[in-house]
Design an enzyme around this catalytic site. Sequence first.
Site, mmCIF file in Angstrom:
data_model
loop_
_atom_site.group_PDB
_atom_site.id
_atom_site.type_symbol
_atom_site.label_atom_id
_atom_site.label_comp_id
_atom_site.label_asym_id
_atom_site.label_seq_id
_atom_site.Cartn_x
_atom_site.Cartn_y
_atom_site.Cartn_z
ATOM 1 C CB SER A 1 -1.024 0.035 1.079
ATOM 2 O OG SER A 1 -2.010 1.048 1.086
ATOM 3 C CG ASP B 1 -4.122 -2.099 0.708
ATOM 4 O OD1 ASP B 1 -2.901 -2.436 0.756
ATOM 5 O OD2 ASP B 1 -4.676 -1.405 1.284
#
Length: 482
Positions: A177, A309
């Site tokens: 991320s 993510d």
Amino acid sequence: MLFTPTLSADRDLVTAPDYIAWAKAAREHDRKSGAQAWRDADESKHFDYRAIRGRLEKLRKLSAAGDVKGLLFVLNEGIHGNIDGMGHERLYQKARFGTKKLIEDYVAEVVAALDKIAMSRGIPREEKRDFFRRAQHCYGRSALLLSGSGSFLFFHIGVVKALWSEGVLPNILAGSSGGSIVAAVVCTRKDSDVGPFLESERLANPARDPEMRRLAPDEVAARLAELIPDLTFQEAYEVSGRHLNVSVAPAEKHQNGRLLNAITAPNVLIREAVLASCAVPGVFPPVMLMARDESGQRVPYQPDRRWVDGSVTHDIPTKRLERLYGVNHHIVSQANPLALPFATDTRKQMAPIEAIQHASMATFKAWLNANMVIFQKPLEMVPPLNSLANLARSVINQEYTGDINIIRPPKFWSPTKILSDLSREDIDELIDSGMRTAWPKIEMVRTQTAISRALDVILAKIDKAGDDGPGHRSAALKKAVR
């Protein structure tokens, strides 16, 4: 006799403008508290100080005599991580600055001995290469892992800036991320070019709209294009000499998360990999990875797959780094707002209230996992709830700490800022927080990574000396280097 440190020493630690000033204040604090006397004394119940003292004297004697083959023999049987307990966490909790001087002296002597062996003309090159590769395999390597973080990624910038400025930033970086953005910024540039990209004036969005709380997906991609060169993982390694690792999670069922790097995905383009690692489920759309083919054209990579993510499945991918690079020493910068409740630094001496909180969190994890088993069947009948429950379970069951942990201090930030385009003031505050949180760990990083860093440098020189030439470079790589 221990003396109570003055208030001025504590104040100097808090107000230090840079690491040099902080280190000076920390040494003064140790002098007044009695910790410096502890550092100067060999004795400790936490490691075999007699054995380390003996090894140190033997290395010094051989070095003074110029006996390189003797050094080679001694190090052949005495170079591995945590030898005689030198890595015990308690050895880094007593003083504000550094650890036992005996340990620091021993590590410095080993590094000096390795350099003497590398430069010796009396040892054949292949014998050197064999020794250093075995030594690296036995000793292991260090990596910096940057957690998922959303807009708190600027805390990671501060951590990286502190390590980079002191020359102790590992050559292996992993990010998920927001952490993947920071790792990619560093690992796509030569070391001498990294500095400006760790400053807020380069990182802040010049076109920021104060009324806009969150960037749209195309705006995120545009910002990444400004910060990250259009390189593949292999091309980035050739430019920087650093190993970039980006975690991505599958958007589809029955697929596994992946750790993208120059080994597992050399031709994958970094920008799309980072964009995928930042694609928070339910907020940003899944991303298709792109690659560069033999002709230099951008082409879809696994066009039937989409990725999201990376912190969902592998916020801190320690096991994969161990398998791919032989990493056995993990430095973790933890800023993930979802993970912070589970990211207690168990390697430090906890206060009673911290110990209670840690035990309570372990109990909560066990309770949640037990209930997930009980309610698995009912949840499968409601797919959205089942997906949410599996996501929560994945987040809770991950490990979020390593051997050295730099954890973002608890401070309330509005939830609206977690995925927002931050102001220059917020960015400066997070970078400053990252640096100040990293400073007390710098000497621990320096001591515990000195030997592995020396082995990396020596092996790189030996391998470079054995190359026939610079080799072929793609047109995109040549353009990026220029």
